[in-house]
Design a protein around this motif. Structure first.
Motif, short mmCIF file in Angstrom:
data_model
loop_
_atom_site.label_atom_id
_atom_site.label_comp_id
_atom_site.label_asym_id
_atom_site.label_seq_id
_atom_site.Cartn_x
_atom_site.Cartn_y
_atom_site.Cartn_z
N THR A 2 -13.18 16.99 12.18
CA THR A 2 -12.70 16.75 13.55
C THR A 2 -11.19 16.90 13.67
N ARG A 3 -10.49 17.11 12.56
CA ARG A 3 -9.03 17.07 12.55
C ARG A 3 -8.40 18.42 12.87
N GLU A 4 -7.68 18.46 13.97
CA GLU A 4 -6.90 19.66 14.30
C GLU A 4 -5.61 19.70 13.50
N ASP A 5 -5.20 18.55 12.96
CA ASP A 5 -3.95 18.46 12.20
C ASP A 5 -4.17 18.62 10.68
N LEU A 6 -5.37 19.02 10.27
CA LEU A 6 -5.65 19.20 8.85
C LEU A 6 -4.79 20.33 8.29
N PRO A 63 0.82 -1.22 0.00
CA PRO A 63 0.00 0.00 0.00
C PRO A 63 0.86 1.27 0.00
N ALA A 64 0.36 2.28 -0.67
CA ALA A 64 1.04 3.57 -0.73
C ALA A 64 1.03 4.21 0.66
N ASP A 65 1.89 5.20 0.85
CA ASP A 65 1.91 5.94 2.11
C ASP A 65 0.66 6.79 2.29
N ALA A 66 0.11 7.26 1.17
CA ALA A 66 -1.06 8.13 1.23
C ALA A 66 -1.86 7.97 -0.06
N VAL A 67 -3.11 8.39 0.01
CA VAL A 67 -3.97 8.40 -1.17
C VAL A 67 -4.42 9.83 -1.42
N LEU A 68 -4.39 10.21 -2.67
CA LEU A 68 -4.89 11.51 -3.07
C LEU A 68 -6.28 11.28 -3.66
N VAL A 69 -7.31 11.74 -2.98
CA VAL A 69 -8.69 11.53 -3.40
C VAL A 69 -9.09 12.69 -4.31
N HIS A 70 -9.39 12.34 -5.55
CA HIS A 70 -9.78 13.33 -6.56
C HIS A 70 -11.17 12.95 -7.07
N LEU A 71 -11.94 13.95 -7.45
CA LEU A 71 -13.30 13.71 -7.94
C LEU A 71 -13.34 13.91 -9.45
N VAL A 72 -14.14 13.11 -10.13
CA VAL A 72 -14.20 13.16 -11.58
C VAL A 72 -14.77 14.47 -12.10
N GLY A 96 0.90 9.64 7.84
CA GLY A 96 0.05 10.33 8.81
C GLY A 96 -0.56 11.63 8.33
N VAL A 97 -0.41 11.94 7.05
CA VAL A 97 -0.87 13.23 6.54
C VAL A 97 -2.40 13.32 6.47
N VAL A 98 -2.91 14.52 6.72
CA VAL A 98 -4.31 14.87 6.49
C VAL A 98 -4.24 16.26 5.87
N ALA A 99 -4.42 16.34 4.56
CA ALA A 99 -4.28 17.63 3.86
C ALA A 99 -5.33 17.73 2.78
N PRO A 109 -8.39 18.33 -4.46
CA PRO A 109 -8.31 16.99 -3.89
C PRO A 109 -7.95 17.00 -2.40
N VAL A 110 -8.06 15.80 -1.80
CA VAL A 110 -7.75 15.59 -0.40
C VAL A 110 -6.68 14.50 -0.33
N LEU A 111 -5.68 14.71 0.52
CA LEU A 111 -4.58 13.76 0.69
C LEU A 111 -4.71 13.12 2.06
N LEU A 112 -4.83 11.79 2.09
CA LEU A 112 -5.07 11.05 3.32
C LEU A 112 -4.00 9.99 3.53
N GLY A 113 -3.28 10.11 4.63
CA GLY A 113 -2.24 9.14 4.96
C GLY A 113 -2.82 7.77 5.27
N ARG A 114 -2.05 6.73 4.95
CA ARG A 114 -2.47 5.35 5.16
C ARG A 114 -2.90 5.08 6.60
N ARG A 115 -2.29 5.76 7.55
CA ARG A 115 -2.61 5.57 8.97
C ARG A 115 -4.10 5.74 9.24
N TRP A 116 -4.79 6.56 8.45
CA TRP A 116 -6.18 6.94 8.72
C TRP A 116 -7.20 6.21 7.86
N TRP A 117 -6.78 5.38 6.92
CA TRP A 117 -7.71 4.80 5.95
C TRP A 117 -8.85 4.03 6.61
#
Length: 184
Positions: free
Chosen positions: A158-162, A88-97, A117-120, A131-139
């Motif tokens: 809910t994310r203070e680390d966003l 698995p990748a370290d993070a996923v970049l969620v993009h919408l069509v 651990g990214v949340v961006a 898009p939204v970038l989500l670290g594998r830790r949170w999937w």
């Protein structure tokens, strides 16, 4: 990429809609790959066979069985498919069509923050967008909380680390809801 919706307000699935002679599905796929995303997975639902035929490799398609319940189903299906990858990748970049104004530069800018651990997410004029970038830790947490048409919105709230990554200089982040929104 989330591309499963029926496009009720648009009148048909936006993945199949063409802009400048190119289906939005192919356009979004190209933007992701040009921005450095590899591998790319495309979550399909409505008219999945037609959308799958637009992909350069049909094996990258992920079918969201419960796609009609909303974006949350698509996000869950995509995250679970990525979690099953052998590496698995370290993070996923969620993009919408339905974001034809997003280009490879936005993708590259967000990708620079990829880590487990990214949340961006991209922001435009101070307004959070895609898009939204989500670290594998949170999937798993995200997949467990994704419901209806809200996707990860409630979890992100809910994310203070966003981390908001300003992309205002690269575009507007506007989505396409109706045919009149398709202006180039």
């Amino acid at each position: 990429m989330l591309a499963a919706g029926a496009g009720r307000r648009f009148g048909r699935p936006k993945a199949l809609v063409e802009l400048d002679g190119e289906p939005l599905l192919r356009r979004a796929f190209r933007v992701l790959t040009d921005g450095g995303c590899d591998p790319v997975r495309v979550v399909l639902g409505a008219q999945a066979a037609e959308a799958r035929a637009l992909l350069p490799d049909p094996s990258i398609a992920v079918y969201a069985e419960d796609w009609a319940t909303g974006m949350g189903a698509s996000l869950r299906a995509g995250l679970r498919a990525l979690s099953r990858d052998s590496a698995p990748a370290d993070a996923v970049l969620v993009h919408l069509v339905d974001l034809p104004g997003i280009d490879a530069n936005v993708i590259s800018r967000l990708r620079a923050f990829a880590s487990p651990g990214v949340v961006a997410r991209a922001s435009y004029g101070g307004v959070p967008g895609h898009p939204v970038l989500l670290g594998r830790r949170w999937w798993t947490d995200i997949a467990d909380s994704a419901r209806g048409d809200r996707g990860a919105r409630d979890w992100l709230a809910t994310r203070e680390d966003l981390l908001l990554v300003d992309c205002s200089d690269l575009g507007s982040g506007a989505d396409v809801d109706t045919p009149s929104d398709l202006t180039t």
